[in-house]
Design an enzyme around this catalytic site. Structure first.
Site, PDB file in Angstrom:
ATOM      1  N   ARG A 144      -0.100  -5.654   9.364  1.00  0.00           N
ATOM      2  CA  ARG A 144      -1.017  -4.752  10.259  1.00  0.00           C
ATOM      3  C   ARG A 144      -1.563  -5.361  11.329  1.00  0.00           C
ATOM      4  NH1 ARG A 144      -4.965  -2.248   6.639  1.00  0.00           N
ATOM      5  NH2 ARG A 144      -4.408  -3.876   5.245  1.00  0.00           N
ATOM      6  N   ASP A 182      -2.747   1.087  10.764  1.00  0.00           N
ATOM      7  CA  ASP A 182      -1.625   1.772  10.385  1.00  0.00           C
ATOM      8  C   ASP A 182      -1.908   3.150  10.761  1.00  0.00           C
ATOM      9  OD1 ASP A 182      -2.699   3.017   8.414  1.00  0.00           O
ATOM     10  OD2 ASP A 182      -1.665   1.649   6.865  1.00  0.00           O
ATOM     11  N   ASP A 226       0.920  -1.030  -0.045  1.00  0.00           N
ATOM     12  CA  ASP A 226      -0.017  -0.040   0.136  1.00  0.00           C
ATOM     13  C   ASP A 226       0.783   1.244   0.058  1.00  0.00           C
ATOM     14  OD1 ASP A 226      -2.516  -1.339  -0.253  1.00  0.00           O
ATOM     15  OD2 ASP A 226      -2.423  -1.562   2.127  1.00  0.00           O
ATOM     16  N   TYR A 278       9.574  -8.828   5.973  1.00  0.00           N
ATOM     17  CA  TYR A 278       9.506  -7.175   6.581  1.00  0.00           C
ATOM     18  C   TYR A 278      10.221  -6.901   7.621  1.00  0.00           C
ATOM     19  CZ  TYR A 278       5.131  -8.225   3.524  1.00  0.00           C
ATOM     20  OH  TYR A 278       4.464  -8.478   2.528  1.00  0.00           O
TER      21      TYR A 278
END
Length: 341
Positions: free
Chosen positions: A247, A154, A112, A140
């Site tokens: 998330r 987030d 995103d 990540y």
């Protein structure tokens, strides 16, 4: 929203027949034909453009780019596509997504706008390989903030809850990470690319429509470690399988600590065999020659069953140049997340 989505992907069908519908396709065919003529009779500059056009249209495979914060994955692909077509001296019309495209590119695994890092891109027939990028391993680096929850999970979202965090120690965080390792069940975020009746859940949420939470689904976390804790901020190194949401992980960690948490920063450092440090091309290297070299390096990293061999019926780059373009046609289902433009 900072996450990657992995869902069922529909097949992509190679179509080498010229698309004669629309003025955009006609102008492209004329441009490439003119480039071919220039290669025979024109100036050195025209010859160079013709050679670049032929080389661009012959590219097939997968490579990685470095996605910065800001643009969506789809916006980044459009930017890449426009740069390549401009370098080759070919038109870059604003075509409807349902039409056949001059240059087919796609990505496997959405990042995103708030996230950055490795984005795997397929070009030409390489778009067929992107399904495997969704199910493969990803890594990540994520920074979360304790004591605060948002509707998007987030920093781009609206704060929905605040709780104390001052008694949470580094040992507390390290002590619960094992609960989130291995084969676990995870509820995906409401703000996501998952779809209901053909529309993204995130789009429905932004319109104020009621969206029911999706049921928990099985996901895999290969490893997770705490890199740094400076209250209220904590940084994780996570390696996971497809369909996993960072998330949701950060939010669940906050709840497990009797507080709440949201993602502040997210960087994908690895997707499949491609790493941010070694393989992801920054924007200043989005050139036809750099991508051609990257395709050679990246293809050698893929399992043999994912690579493709040139068929006898496939046109050569000279044939592709003379007929104007190579196109790919796609059939999409509502939960696709391999994006092709």
């Amino acid at each position: 929203m900072a996450a990657e989505e992995a869902e069922v992907v529909s097949p992509l069908i190679v179509d080498t027949a010229p698309d004669t519908s629309g003025t955009a396709a006609a102008s492209l065919a004329a441009a490439v034909s003119a480039a071919a003529a220039a290669a025979r009779t024109g100036s050195q500059a025209q010859v160079s453009k013709a050679a670049l056009a032929a080389k661009l249209m012959s590219l097939s495979g997968v490579f990685a780019v470095h996605k910065p914060k800001g643009p969506t994955s789809a916006e980044l692909l459009n930017r890449l596509k426009e740069k390549l077509l401009a370098e080759a001296g070919l038109p870059s019309p604003e075509w409807n997504k349902r039409q056949k495209q001059t240059l087919k590119v796609g990505h496997g695994g959405t990042l995103d706008s708030a996230a950055q890092g490795v984005l795997v891109v397929g070009i030409g027939r390489g778009t067929k390989m992107l399904t495997s990028m969704l199910s493969g391993s990803k890594r990540y680096i994520a920074t979360g903030e304790l004591g605060k929850a948002t509707d998007t999970l987030d920093s781009t979202g609206k704060v929905t809850e605040e709780k104390p965090y001052d008694k949470i120690t580094q040992e507390d965080i390290e002590g619960i990470l094992q609960k989130f390792t291995g084969n676990i069940m995870q509820v995906p975020p409401l703000y996501s690319a998952l779809k209901k009746d053909g529309q993204r859940l995130s789009t429905l949420m932004k319109r104020g429509e009621t969206v029911e939470a999706r049921p928990a689904r099985p996901v895999t976390v290969h490893s997770i470690s705490l890199l740094k804790y400076q209250p209220p901020f904590f940084t994780l190194d996570v390696e996971c399988g497809g369909g996993f949401y960072i998330r949701s992980l950060v939010s669940d960690i906050g709840k497990e600590l009797s507080s709440c948490a949201t993602v502040l920063e997210l960087t994908r450092t690895k997707q499949g065999p491609f790493t941010l440090a070694q393989h992801a091309l920054p924007e200043d290297r989005w050139t036809i020659n750099d991508i051609a070299q990257s395709l050679k390096r990246c293809t050698s990293l893929l399992p043999e069953e994912l690579t493709f061999k040139k068929s006898k019926s496939e046109p050569s780059s000279d044939q592709a140049l003379s007929c104007g373009y190579i196109t790919l046609r796609e059939t999409k289902r509502e939960d696709d997340t391999v994006k092709t433009l």
